[in-house]
Design a protein around this motif. Structure first.
Motif, mmCIF file in Angstrom:
data_model
loop_
_atom_site.group_PDB
_atom_site.id
_atom_site.type_symbol
_atom_site.label_atom_id
_atom_site.label_comp_id
_atom_site.label_asym_id
_atom_site.label_seq_id
_atom_site.Cartn_x
_atom_site.Cartn_y
_atom_site.Cartn_z
ATOM 1 N N UNK A 130 0.852 -1.187 0.000
ATOM 2 C CA UNK A 130 0.000 0.000 0.000
ATOM 3 C C UNK A 130 0.889 1.239 0.000
ATOM 4 N N UNK A 131 0.404 2.326 -0.585
ATOM 5 C CA UNK A 131 1.147 3.591 -0.589
ATOM 6 C C UNK A 131 1.063 4.303 0.753
ATOM 7 N N UNK A 132 0.220 3.826 1.649
ATOM 8 C CA UNK A 132 0.006 4.432 2.953
ATOM 9 C C UNK A 132 0.546 3.481 4.027
ATOM 10 N N UNK A 133 1.489 3.957 4.854
ATOM 11 C CA UNK A 133 2.103 3.106 5.883
ATOM 12 C C UNK A 133 1.109 2.624 6.939
ATOM 13 N N UNK A 134 -0.002 3.332 7.100
ATOM 14 C CA UNK A 134 -0.989 2.963 8.113
ATOM 15 C C UNK A 134 -2.053 2.009 7.563
ATOM 16 N N UNK A 135 -1.886 1.614 6.294
ATOM 17 C CA UNK A 135 -2.867 0.733 5.667
ATOM 18 C C UNK A 135 -2.167 -0.434 4.992
ATOM 19 N N UNK A 136 -2.973 -1.428 4.662
ATOM 20 C CA UNK A 136 -2.489 -2.563 3.898
ATOM 21 C C UNK A 136 -3.484 -2.839 2.773
ATOM 22 N N UNK A 137 -2.972 -3.321 1.657
ATOM 23 C CA UNK A 137 -3.807 -3.616 0.492
ATOM 24 C C UNK A 137 -4.109 -5.109 0.493
ATOM 25 N N UNK A 138 -5.384 -5.438 0.577
ATOM 26 C CA UNK A 138 -5.817 -6.834 0.589
ATOM 27 C C UNK A 138 -6.377 -7.181 -0.781
ATOM 28 N N UNK A 139 -5.791 -8.194 -1.403
ATOM 29 C CA UNK A 139 -6.281 -8.695 -2.685
ATOM 30 C C UNK A 139 -7.143 -9.914 -2.409
ATOM 31 N N UNK A 140 -8.364 -9.904 -2.934
ATOM 32 C CA UNK A 140 -9.274 -11.039 -2.805
ATOM 33 C C UNK A 140 -9.506 -11.620 -4.191
ATOM 34 N N UNK A 141 -9.329 -12.915 -4.342
ATOM 35 C CA UNK A 141 -9.522 -13.589 -5.623
ATOM 36 C C UNK A 141 -10.863 -14.311 -5.612
ATOM 37 N N UNK A 142 -11.691 -14.001 -6.608
ATOM 38 C CA UNK A 142 -13.046 -14.534 -6.682
ATOM 39 C C UNK A 142 -13.262 -15.373 -7.930
ATOM 40 N N UNK A 143 -14.194 -16.299 -7.811
ATOM 41 C CA UNK A 143 -14.763 -17.019 -8.936
ATOM 42 C C UNK A 143 -16.274 -16.871 -8.794
ATOM 43 N N UNK A 144 -16.928 -16.345 -9.841
ATOM 44 C CA UNK A 144 -18.366 -16.091 -9.778
ATOM 45 C C UNK A 144 -19.041 -16.787 -10.952
ATOM 46 N N UNK A 145 -19.926 -17.731 -10.652
ATOM 47 C CA UNK A 145 -20.660 -18.463 -11.694
ATOM 48 C C UNK A 145 -22.111 -18.000 -11.719
ATOM 49 N N UNK A 146 -22.595 -17.698 -12.909
ATOM 50 C CA UNK A 146 -23.985 -17.301 -13.095
ATOM 51 C C UNK A 146 -24.832 -18.563 -13.251
ATOM 52 N N UNK A 147 -25.657 -18.874 -12.262
ATOM 53 C CA UNK A 147 -26.510 -20.061 -12.314
ATOM 54 C C UNK A 147 -27.914 -19.727 -12.818
ATOM 55 N N UNK A 148 -28.140 -18.454 -13.150
ATOM 56 C CA UNK A 148 -29.446 -18.031 -13.643
ATOM 57 C C UNK A 148 -29.611 -18.303 -15.128
ATOM 58 N N UNK A 149 -30.756 -17.887 -15.663
ATOM 59 C CA UNK A 149 -31.066 -18.099 -17.078
ATOM 60 C C UNK A 149 -30.796 -16.863 -17.926
ATOM 61 N N UNK A 150 -30.470 -15.755 -17.272
ATOM 62 C CA UNK A 150 -30.160 -14.516 -17.982
ATOM 63 C C UNK A 150 -28.776 -14.044 -17.564
ATOM 64 N N UNK A 151 -28.192 -13.162 -18.395
ATOM 65 C CA UNK A 151 -26.871 -12.648 -18.034
ATOM 66 C C UNK A 151 -26.969 -11.812 -16.763
ATOM 67 N N UNK A 152 -25.864 -11.776 -16.030
ATOM 68 C CA UNK A 152 -25.799 -11.043 -14.765
ATOM 69 C C UNK A 152 -24.437 -10.375 -14.672
ATOM 70 N N UNK A 153 -24.365 -9.348 -13.871
ATOM 71 C CA UNK A 153 -23.098 -8.650 -13.687
ATOM 72 C C UNK A 153 -22.529 -8.915 -12.310
#
Length: 151
Positions: free
Chosen positions: A53-76
């Motif tokens: 992180x550019x800020x010494x009082x903070x930390x940058x947390x990276x979260x890795x996701x996998x998102x599957x659309x189980x519906x019948x229409x497109x989703x964001x």
């Protein structure tokens, strides 16, 4: 014959000990790898990493996701649909200055994988990841409890 049995016992005990020790490094409350379902989306928090992180009082947390659309229409879905809640109750939105935040439309039956970046206070050891999508309609909300990795 007795020597073979002793060596076999030593070998088996070594394996049991190795498995027990390797399990001690992960907190019992960590939900990394677990799938949650909301709004026709199967969301899996696949991993976490700490970034600089550019800020010494903070930390940058990276979260890795996998998102599957189980519906019948497109989703964001995207990194902006998730927030980090720290122990003090404050919510931290996606760090918008990182161009690598994921987000896109997902066709029915397809999966989107990507990372979200969140700047949080440096002293945090455990956080809650909240799914709170930007939507005007009523939506389902889910959460994960995550141990912040060591630097």
């Amino acid at each position: 014959m007795k020597k073979k049995r002793n060596w076999l016992m030593v070998f088996l005990l070594s394996i049991v000990l190795a498995v027990a020790i390797s399990g001690c490094g992960k907190a019992a409350s960590d939900d990394v790898g677990k799938t949650r379902v909301a709004n026709n989306l199967e969301m899996t928090l696949e991993g976490t990493q700490l970034k600089i992180s550019n800020d010494d009082k903070k930390q940058m947390l990276q979260l890795d996701f996998s998102v599957k659309n189980t519906g019948k229409e497109k989703a964001g879905a995207g990194a902006g649909d998730f927030k980090i809640q720290t122990k003090d109750g404050k919510k931290h939105a996606m760090y918008g200055l990182n161009a690598n935040n994921f987000g896109d439309e997902i066709a029915a039956g397809k999966t989107l994988k990507g990372s979200g970046f969140y700047e949080i206070p440096a002293d945090q050891k455990e956080v809650t990841v909240l799914y709170e999508p930007y939507s005007q309609e009523a939506t389902d909300h889910v959460k994960w409890t995550v141990t912040v990795p060591d630097k």
